[in-house]
Structures are given as structure tokens and as C-alpha cells.
Write a protein that holds these residues in place. Structure first.
Motif, PDB file in Angstrom:
ATOM      1  N   UNK A   1       6.931  -1.401  -9.461  1.00 11.80           N
ATOM      2  CA  UNK A   1       6.220  -0.340 -10.167  1.00 11.80           C
ATOM      3  C   UNK A   1       6.782   1.029  -9.807  1.00 11.80           C
ATOM      4  N   UNK A   2       8.093   1.150  -9.772  1.00  9.88           N
ATOM      5  CA  UNK A   2       8.715   2.400  -9.341  1.00  9.88           C
ATOM      6  C   UNK A   2       8.347   3.568 -10.254  1.00  9.88           C
TER       7      UNK A   2
ATOM      8  N   UNK B   1      -2.161  -0.503 -14.361  1.00 12.77           N
ATOM      9  CA  UNK B   1      -3.039  -1.214 -13.434  1.00 12.77           C
ATOM     10  C   UNK B   1      -2.786  -0.692 -12.029  1.00 12.77           C
ATOM     11  N   UNK B   2      -3.752   0.036 -11.467  1.00 13.27           N
ATOM     12  CA  UNK B   2      -3.582   0.652 -10.159  1.00 13.27           C
ATOM     13  C   UNK B   2      -3.891  -0.272  -8.994  1.00 13.27           C
TER      14      UNK B   2
ATOM     15  N   UNK C   1       5.104   8.520 -10.949  1.00 15.27           N
ATOM     16  CA  UNK C   1       4.045   9.240 -11.665  1.00 15.27           C
ATOM     17  C   UNK C   1       2.907   9.630 -10.724  1.00 15.27           C
ATOM     18  N   UNK C   2       2.516   8.721  -9.836  1.00 14.15           N
ATOM     19  CA  UNK C   2       1.446   9.010  -8.875  1.00 14.15           C
ATOM     20  C   UNK C   2       1.874  10.074  -7.869  1.00 14.15           C
ATOM     21  N   UNK C   3       3.144  10.053  -7.440  1.00 13.15           N
ATOM     22  CA  UNK C   3       3.643  11.085  -6.516  1.00 13.15           C
ATOM     23  C   UNK C   3       3.600  12.471  -7.143  1.00 13.15           C
TER      24      UNK C   3
ATOM     25  N   UNK D   1       0.845  -1.187   0.000  1.00 11.57           N
ATOM     26  CA  UNK D   1       0.000   0.000   0.000  1.00 11.57           C
ATOM     27  C   UNK D   1       0.884   1.243   0.000  1.00 11.57           C
ATOM     28  N   UNK D   2       0.611   2.137  -0.918  1.00 14.10           N
ATOM     29  CA  UNK D   2       1.314   3.413  -0.971  1.00 14.10           C
ATOM     30  C   UNK D   2       0.301   4.506  -0.669  1.00 14.10           C
ATOM     31  N   UNK D   3       0.710   5.461   0.142  1.00 13.24           N
ATOM     32  CA  UNK D   3      -0.203   6.517   0.575  1.00 13.24           C
ATOM     33  C   UNK D   3       0.163   7.828  -0.101  1.00 13.24           C
TER      34      UNK D   3
END
Length: 83
Positions: A20-21, A52-53, A26-28, A1-3
Motif C-alpha cells: 500500500x505504498x 481500506x485503512x 497519501x497518509x504521510x 503498523x505505520x506511525x
């Protein structure tokens, strides 16, 4: 889990598999620029593309705080003086 935290302060947890680094980077960069409503409208999916999230969870603490605040505002505004 990444917050992650949205532009308007909502905490989001996303389940990503190992390796998935590039997607995490990209999400950060993306999530802090979006509001919670924009994410609900599908803007995150449009920006991320075909990646795929996994599961996306919103912090329940934020929802409870918002609910308590809304209830307090309703009770303050909706009652006539003297009751």
C-alpha cells in the motif's frame, strides 16, 4: 503498523497491509495537516476515500499526559487558597 503524528502532536498508528505504498504516501501527506479533532470528525476518511485503512490506534501515552495535566490544572484552580 505505520506511525504518524497529527498537526497537534497526537501519535496515530494505522495497520496497513503490504503493498500500500501509494496509500502510505497519501497518509504521510494528509495526517500531519489534520488535527486530532478533525480526524475524530471523519476528515481523514473523507480525504482518503474508499481505501481500506485497517485499525487506527492513538498513542496511549498522549492520553495519559493530557489526563495528568488536566487533573493538575483542576486541582490547582478548584481549591481555595489555604487548603
Amino acid at each position: 503498523m505505520h506511525k504518524f503524528v497529527t498537526h497537534d502532536g497526537y501519535k496515530i498508528s494505522i495497520d496497513l497491509g503490504p503493498g500500500n505504498e501509494e496509500l502510505i504516501r497519501l497518509l504521510r501527506d494528509t495526517i500531519p495537516r489534520l488535527s486530532y479533532d478533525e480526524i475524530l470528525d471523519g476528515e481523514l476518511e473523507r480525504r482518503v476515500g474508499k481505501a481500506n485503512l485497517g485499525s487506527v490506534k492513538i498513542s496511549s501515552g498522549d492520553d495519559i499526559k493530557q489526563l495528568i495535566f488536566s487533573l493538575a490544572m483542576f486541582n490547582t484552580i478548584s481549591k481555595p487558597p489555604g487548603f
